[in-house]
Write a protein that holds these residues in place. Structure first.
Motif, short mmCIF file in Angstrom:
data_model
loop_
_atom_site.label_atom_id
_atom_site.label_comp_id
_atom_site.label_asym_id
_atom_site.label_seq_id
_atom_site.Cartn_x
_atom_site.Cartn_y
_atom_site.Cartn_z
N ALA A 195 63.84 -7.00 -11.74
CA ALA A 195 64.32 -5.67 -11.14
C ALA A 195 65.30 -5.23 -12.21
N LYS A 196 65.97 -6.33 -13.02
CA LYS A 196 66.95 -5.83 -14.02
C LYS A 196 66.83 -6.79 -15.27
N VAL A 197 66.51 -6.32 -16.34
CA VAL A 197 66.75 -6.87 -17.57
C VAL A 197 67.90 -7.16 -18.05
N ASP A 198 68.50 -8.63 -18.21
CA ASP A 198 69.79 -8.91 -18.46
C ASP A 198 69.66 -9.94 -19.46
N ASP A 199 70.71 -10.64 -19.70
CA ASP A 199 70.96 -11.62 -20.70
C ASP A 199 70.15 -12.93 -20.19
N GLU A 200 70.07 -13.13 -18.82
CA GLU A 200 69.35 -14.24 -18.31
C GLU A 200 67.74 -13.95 -18.75
N THR A 201 67.24 -12.62 -18.58
CA THR A 201 65.79 -12.42 -18.90
C THR A 201 65.76 -12.75 -20.48
N ARG A 202 66.46 -12.18 -21.15
CA ARG A 202 66.69 -12.30 -22.75
C ARG A 202 66.53 -13.81 -23.10
N GLN A 203 67.46 -14.60 -22.31
CA GLN A 203 67.44 -15.95 -22.64
C GLN A 203 66.02 -16.75 -22.43
N LEU A 204 65.52 -16.43 -21.21
CA LEU A 204 64.10 -16.87 -20.82
C LEU A 204 62.90 -16.34 -21.71
N ILE A 205 63.26 -15.04 -22.42
CA ILE A 205 62.32 -14.59 -23.52
C ILE A 205 62.36 -15.55 -24.70
N ARG A 206 63.70 -15.78 -25.02
CA ARG A 206 63.98 -16.62 -26.45
C ARG A 206 63.22 -17.90 -26.05
N GLU A 207 63.31 -18.65 -24.93
CA GLU A 207 62.64 -19.87 -24.61
C GLU A 207 61.50 -19.88 -24.57
N MET A 208 60.68 -18.91 -23.95
CA MET A 208 59.28 -18.65 -23.87
C MET A 208 58.54 -18.63 -25.36
N LEU A 209 59.43 -17.86 -26.13
CA LEU A 209 58.97 -17.49 -27.53
C LEU A 209 59.00 -19.01 -28.37
N GLN A 210 60.00 -19.73 -28.30
CA GLN A 210 60.19 -21.13 -28.81
C GLN A 210 59.14 -22.07 -28.40
N THR A 211 58.85 -22.07 -27.06
CA THR A 211 57.95 -22.81 -26.44
C THR A 211 56.36 -22.44 -26.98
N MET A 212 56.19 -20.95 -27.13
CA MET A 212 55.02 -20.61 -27.50
C MET A 212 54.89 -21.09 -29.01
N TYR A 213 55.65 -20.76 -29.99
CA TYR A 213 55.52 -21.21 -31.17
C TYR A 213 55.40 -22.77 -31.50
N SER A 214 55.95 -23.57 -30.38
CA SER A 214 56.01 -24.89 -30.62
C SER A 214 54.66 -25.49 -30.20
N PRO B 51 60.33 -28.56 -27.17
CA PRO B 51 60.48 -27.09 -26.79
C PRO B 51 61.29 -26.90 -25.51
N PRO B 52 61.99 -25.93 -25.35
CA PRO B 52 62.96 -25.74 -24.24
C PRO B 52 62.10 -25.71 -22.69
N LEU B 53 60.78 -25.09 -22.55
CA LEU B 53 60.23 -25.04 -21.37
C LEU B 53 58.87 -25.93 -21.39
N GLN B 54 58.47 -26.25 -20.03
CA GLN B 54 57.62 -27.14 -19.94
C GLN B 54 56.07 -26.32 -19.75
N LEU B 55 55.18 -26.38 -20.21
CA LEU B 55 53.78 -25.77 -19.88
C LEU B 55 53.29 -26.43 -18.80
N HIS B 56 52.66 -25.71 -18.00
CA HIS B 56 51.89 -26.05 -16.81
C HIS B 56 50.32 -25.93 -17.07
N TYR B 57 49.37 -26.77 -16.45
CA TYR B 57 48.20 -26.86 -17.07
C TYR B 57 47.08 -26.51 -15.71
N LEU B 58 45.94 -25.95 -16.11
CA LEU B 58 44.96 -25.89 -15.23
C LEU B 58 44.82 -26.83 -13.99
#
Length: 187
Positions: free
Chosen positions: A35-54, A15-22
């Protein structure tokens, strides 16, 4: 409103992002509004979804992947490709129902630990979607619980902080290699 961000609901070997633990300080820090929803934010969203599903999750907050932003992704039907995930940017709970309920929760940041948590049955939440448009959702049942759980992460709160049975909690945490000292009870 369905998410315009298309991510295949599948497990990735890396997965693209690493989870942090308790126990990791990053989970206890407050987040900043986006402050601003942009392509960088949308890329983070994609990576978070991929990490969540993984990781077989149904919700993920940005602090869990080391990002101090007010962003959560939720999908209470990860096995249903027709059900789009919910993206909440800068979410705020506007109303809580008077009715409360207790149900078992788990967390990608505390793998293997499942405990009962009492929360309001229904919440009304205002947020921005992945295009920066203001939205409001009234959510109950699993979706409402999941949104509340993920929103806690934005304020440095982890679900074990809300567990009433401290003896059972200590046993569960110990069984899975987590320290009781990492819990910060919500008063």
């Amino acid at each position: 409103m369905p998410s315009g961000i298309a991510v295949e609901k599948k497990k990735l070997k890396n997965p693209p992002l690493q989870l942090h633990y308790l126990g990791d300080r990053v989970l206890r820090q407050n987040t900043k509004r986006i402050a601003k929803v942009d392509d960088e934010t949308r890329q983070l969203i994609r990576e978070m979804l991929q990490t969540m599903y993984s990781n077989d999750g149904i919700g993920l907050a940005a602090p869990q992947v080391g990002v101090h932003k007010q962003l959560i992704v939720v999908d209470v039907e990860p096995d249903n490709p027709a059900n789009p995930p919910l993206i909440l940017i800068n979410p705020t709970i506007k109303k809580f129902s008077k009715e409360i309920c207790q149900a078992q929760e788990g967390c990608l940041s505390i793998p293997g630990v499942y405990m009962d948590v009492t929360r309001p049955q229904v919440v009304e939440v205002s947020y921005k979607d992945e295009n920066g448009r203001p939205r409001t959702i009234k959510a109950g049942d699993l979706l409402g619980r999941c949104i509340q759980h993920e929103m806690d992460h934005l304020n440095g709160v982890v679900f074990v902080d809300r567990v009433d049975n401290s003896l059972a909690l200590a046993q569960e945490l110990s069984k899975h290699g987590f320290s009781q000292q990492a819990v910060k009870p919500v008063v």
